[in-house]
Write an enzyme that holds these catalytic residues in place. Structure first.
Site, PDB file in Angstrom:
ATOM      1  N   CYS A 112       0.770  -1.324   0.144  1.00 23.23           N
ATOM      2  CA  CYS A 112      -0.110   0.053   0.050  1.00 23.23           C
ATOM      3  C   CYS A 112       0.881   1.259  -0.134  1.00 23.23           C
ATOM      4  CB  CYS A 112      -0.948   0.140   1.159  1.00 23.23           C
ATOM      5  SG  CYS A 112      -1.873  -1.389   1.379  1.00 23.23           S
ATOM      6  N   HIS A 235      -3.792   7.274   3.145  1.00 25.42           N
ATOM      7  CA  HIS A 235      -4.088   6.144   2.364  1.00 25.42           C
ATOM      8  C   HIS A 235      -5.233   5.670   2.997  1.00 25.42           C
ATOM      9  CE1 HIS A 235      -4.245   1.964   1.291  1.00 25.42           C
ATOM     10  NE2 HIS A 235      -3.823   1.406   2.321  1.00 25.42           N
ATOM     11  N   ASN A 265     -10.311   0.021   0.449  1.00 23.95           N
ATOM     12  CA  ASN A 265      -8.949  -0.079   0.447  1.00 23.95           C
ATOM     13  C   ASN A 265      -8.491  -0.512  -1.053  1.00 23.95           C
ATOM     14  OD1 ASN A 265      -6.019  -0.191   0.663  1.00 23.95           O
ATOM     15  ND2 ASN A 265      -6.241  -1.267   2.873  1.00 23.95           N
TER      16      ASN A 265
HETATM   17  O1  UT7 Z   1      -3.600  -1.282   3.592  1.00 26.07           O
HETATM   18  C1  UT7 Z   1      -3.302  -1.960   4.784  1.00 26.07           C
HETATM   19  C2  UT7 Z   1      -4.339  -3.100   4.909  1.00 26.07           C
HETATM   20  N1  UT7 Z   1      -4.540  -3.489   6.214  1.00 26.07           N
HETATM   21  C3  UT7 Z   1      -5.442  -2.520   7.052  1.00 26.07           C
HETATM   22  O2  UT7 Z   1      -5.493  -1.461   6.883  1.00 26.07           O
HETATM   23  C4  UT7 Z   1      -5.961  -3.432   8.086  1.00 26.07           C
HETATM   24  C5  UT7 Z   1      -5.858  -2.388   9.598  1.00 26.07           C
HETATM   25  N2  UT7 Z   1      -6.910  -3.033  10.608  1.00 26.07           N
HETATM   26  C6  UT7 Z   1      -8.073  -2.641  10.374  1.00 26.07           C
HETATM   27  O3  UT7 Z   1      -8.441  -1.875   9.564  1.00 26.07           O
HETATM   28  C7  UT7 Z   1      -8.826  -3.372  11.414  1.00 26.07           C
HETATM   29  O4  UT7 Z   1      -8.177  -4.098  12.470  1.00 26.07           O
HETATM   30  C8  UT7 Z   1      -9.890  -4.359  10.754  1.00 26.07           C
HETATM   31  C9  UT7 Z   1     -11.215  -3.425  10.205  1.00 26.07           C
HETATM   32  C10 UT7 Z   1      -9.541  -5.171  10.096  1.00 26.07           C
HETATM   33  C11 UT7 Z   1     -10.977  -4.923  12.012  1.00 26.07           C
HETATM   34  O5  UT7 Z   1     -11.193  -3.830  12.997  1.00 26.07           O
HETATM   35  P1  UT7 Z   1     -11.216  -4.343  14.502  1.00 26.07           P
HETATM   36  O6  UT7 Z   1     -11.841  -3.155  15.260  1.00 26.07           O
HETATM   37  O7  UT7 Z   1      -9.551  -4.443  14.946  1.00 26.07           O
HETATM   38  O8  UT7 Z   1     -11.908  -5.321  14.730  1.00 26.07           O
HETATM   39  P2  UT7 Z   1     -10.990  -6.943  15.400  1.00 26.07           P
HETATM   40  O9  UT7 Z   1      -9.953  -7.507  14.668  1.00 26.07           O
HETATM   41  O10 UT7 Z   1     -10.649  -6.650  16.969  1.00 26.07           O
HETATM   42  O11 UT7 Z   1     -12.308  -7.862  15.270  1.00 26.07           O
HETATM   43  C12 UT7 Z   1     -13.360  -7.672  15.848  1.00 26.07           C
HETATM   44  C13 UT7 Z   1     -14.269  -8.943  15.975  1.00 26.07           C
HETATM   45  C14 UT7 Z   1     -13.895 -10.319  15.865  1.00 26.07           C
HETATM   46  O12 UT7 Z   1     -14.453 -11.079  16.303  1.00 26.07           O
HETATM   47  P3  UT7 Z   1     -14.235 -11.613  17.868  1.00 26.07           P
HETATM   48  O13 UT7 Z   1     -13.007 -12.418  17.891  1.00 26.07           O
HETATM   49  O14 UT7 Z   1     -14.321 -10.273  18.856  1.00 26.07           O
HETATM   50  O15 UT7 Z   1     -15.438 -12.497  18.419  1.00 26.07           O
HETATM   51  C15 UT7 Z   1     -13.886 -10.808  14.365  1.00 26.07           C
HETATM   52  O16 UT7 Z   1     -14.032 -12.009  14.109  1.00 26.07           O
HETATM   53  O17 UT7 Z   1     -15.075  -8.789  14.405  1.00 26.07           O
HETATM   54  C16 UT7 Z   1     -15.126  -9.984  13.695  1.00 26.07           C
HETATM   55  N3  UT7 Z   1     -15.048  -9.896  12.423  1.00 26.07           N
HETATM   56  C17 UT7 Z   1     -16.050  -9.474  11.769  1.00 26.07           C
HETATM   57  N4  UT7 Z   1     -17.515  -9.428  12.026  1.00 26.07           N
HETATM   58  C18 UT7 Z   1     -18.142  -9.210  10.813  1.00 26.07           C
HETATM   59  C19 UT7 Z   1     -13.909  -9.541  11.580  1.00 26.07           C
HETATM   60  N5  UT7 Z   1     -14.289  -9.339  10.468  1.00 26.07           N
HETATM   61  C20 UT7 Z   1     -15.586  -9.209  10.340  1.00 26.07           C
HETATM   62  C21 UT7 Z   1     -16.637  -8.977   9.286  1.00 26.07           C
HETATM   63  N6  UT7 Z   1     -17.823  -8.813   9.824  1.00 26.07           N
HETATM   64  N7  UT7 Z   1     -16.151  -8.828   8.126  1.00 26.07           N
END
Ligand code: UT7
Length: 310
Positions: A112, A235, A265
C-alpha cells in the site's frame, strides 16, 4: 530543479460491490463494515480487465492532464502487488501500450506504500538531472488475490488505478520533503500466501502510530507547522486510522481526503486515486501545502509534503 506532480488521472471499475451484497457472501453486516472501517462499497474489475488495463486508462488521463505525450516520458514506475503476471512488469506492458519508447520501466513492490515509494524515486531521478518526466502509477486488482470466503479481509479491499506525471516545477513548489521506511519484522502481519492474509489488529496498531508520526515528520523537515497544512491525503484503508492521522495533525475534517467509503482499500492505488479526484474537484488548489501519507505490507510506510502547482 524541483520535482512536482504536473498531471493526475485515475480509473475505477464501474462494477460496484456493496456491503449488503457482501452480507450474502460471508458472515458479516453492513453495520459492522461501516462502523469498523467506514467502507460502504468498493469497485470490482471485470474478469477481462487486468491490472495493466486499469493502469493504462489512468495513465492516459494523467498524460492528458499534464499536457505531455507518452514519448516525453523518461521513466515509468508502477506500484502494484497484483501485476498481470510476475514478469514482464506492468510498467513494461504500459510502456508498450502507451508507446513511451524512450521510457525505462519497472514495477515497485511496497504494497500500500508503493505509490509513495514510486513518487520519491521519481523525485530523485528528476532532481538528480537524469530524467525530466516520470510517470508513477499505483494500481491494484486486489479482487483476484482476496479470499472471498474470508470475512476478515474480503470486506476491505477494492480495485482501481491512479497515476501522476512527475516533472520539473518552479522553485518553492513540488515535493519539499519525504520520509520512507520499512520494518520487515512485521511482514508476518500482512502478506500473500495464495490469498491475502492479515492480522488486522497488529496492522491497525502499526498504522495508527506510523501515519501520524510520518505526517508530522515531513512537516518538521521543512520547518513548517501543522497549522500550515492545507490538505491531507492519507492512505484510504480505514476511516478510524485516517482519523487518528488527521487528529495528530490537528486539521479539520474537510481538509482530509475521503474516498474509502466508496472504493474501500485499493492499496497502492488509494493515494493517487484520491489525489486525482481531489484535484478534479478543486479541493487542492495552486499553492496548497499537501501531505500524502501511506502505510502497508512489508511493513512499509511513506510520506511526502508538497507545495501544489507547477
Ligand atoms: O492497507 C493496509 C491493509 N490493512 C489494514 O489497513 C487493516 C488494518 N486493520 C483494520 O482496519 C482493523 O483491524 C479491521 C477493520 C481489519 C478490524 O477491525 P477491529 O476493530 O480491529 O476488529 P477486530 O480485529 O478486533 O475484530 C473484532 C471482531 C472479531 O470477532 P471476535 O473475535 O471479537 O468474536 C472478528 O472475528 O469482529 C470480527 N470480524 C467481523 N465481523 C463481521 C472480523 N471481520 C468481520 C466482518 N464482519 N467482516
Amino acid at each position: 530543479m524541483n520535482a512536482g506532480i504536473i498531471g493526475t488521472g485515475h480509473y475505477v471499475p464501474e462494477n460496484v460491490l456493496t456491503n449488503k451484497e457482501l452480507e450474502k457472501m460471508v458472515d458479516t453486516s453492513d453495520e459492522w463494515i461501516r462502523t469498523r472501517t467506514g467502507i460502504e462499497e468498493r469497485r470490482i474489475a471485470e474478469d477481462d480487465m487486468d491490472t495493466s488495463d486499469m493502469a493504462l486508462l489512468a495513465a492516459n488521463k494523467a498524460l492528458d492532464n499534464a499536457g505531455i505525450s507518452a514519448e516525453d516520458l523518461d521513466m515509468i514506475l508502477v506500484a502494484t502487488v497484483t501485476p498481470d503476471q510476475p514478469f514482464p512488469s506492468v510498467a513494461c506492458m504500459l510502456q508498450d501500450q502507451l508507446g513511451a519508447k524512450k521510457a525505462a520501466a519497472m514495477d515497485v513492490s511496497a504494497a500500500c506504500s508503493g505509490f509513495m515509494y514510486g513518487l520519491v524515486t521519481a523525485k530523485q531521478f528528476i532532481e538528480g538531472g537524469s530524467y525530466r518526466h516520470v510517470l508513477v502509477v499505483g494500481v491494484e486488482k486486489l479482487s483476484k488475490i482476496v479470499d472471498w470466503e474470508d470475512r476478515n479481509t474480503c470486506v476491505l479491499f477494492g480495485d482501481g488505478a491512479g497515476a501522476a506525471v512527475v516533472g520539473p516545477v518552479q522553485e518553492g513548489k513540488g515535493i519539499l520533503s519525504f520520509e520512507l521506511g520499512a520494518d520487515g519484522s512485521g511482514g508476518k502481519h500482512l502478506y500473500q500466501d495464495e490469498y491475502v492474509v492479515m492480522n488486522g489488529r497488529e496492522v491497525f496498531k502499526f498504522a495508527v502510530r506510523q501515519m501520524g508520526e510520518s505526517a508530522v515528520n515531513v512537516i518538521d523537515k521543512i520547518g513548517l507547522k501543522k497549522e500550515d497544512v492545507d490538505y491531507l491525503i492519507p492512505h484510504q484503508a480505514n476511516i478510524r486510522i485516517m482519523e487518528v492521522a488527521r487528529e495528530r495533525l490537528g486539521i479539520d475534517r474537510e481538509k482530509m481526503s475521503m474516498s474509502v467509503h466508496k472504493y474501500g482499500n485499493t492499496s497502492a492505488a488509494s493515494i493517487p486515486i484520491a489525489l486525482s479526484e481531489d484535484v478534479e474537484n478543486g479541493k487542492i488548489k495552486d499553492g496548497d501545502l499537501v501531505v500524502l501519507v501511506g502505510f502497508g505490507g512489508g511493513l512499509t510506510w511513506g510520506a511526502v509534503a508538497l507545495r501544489w502547482g507547477k
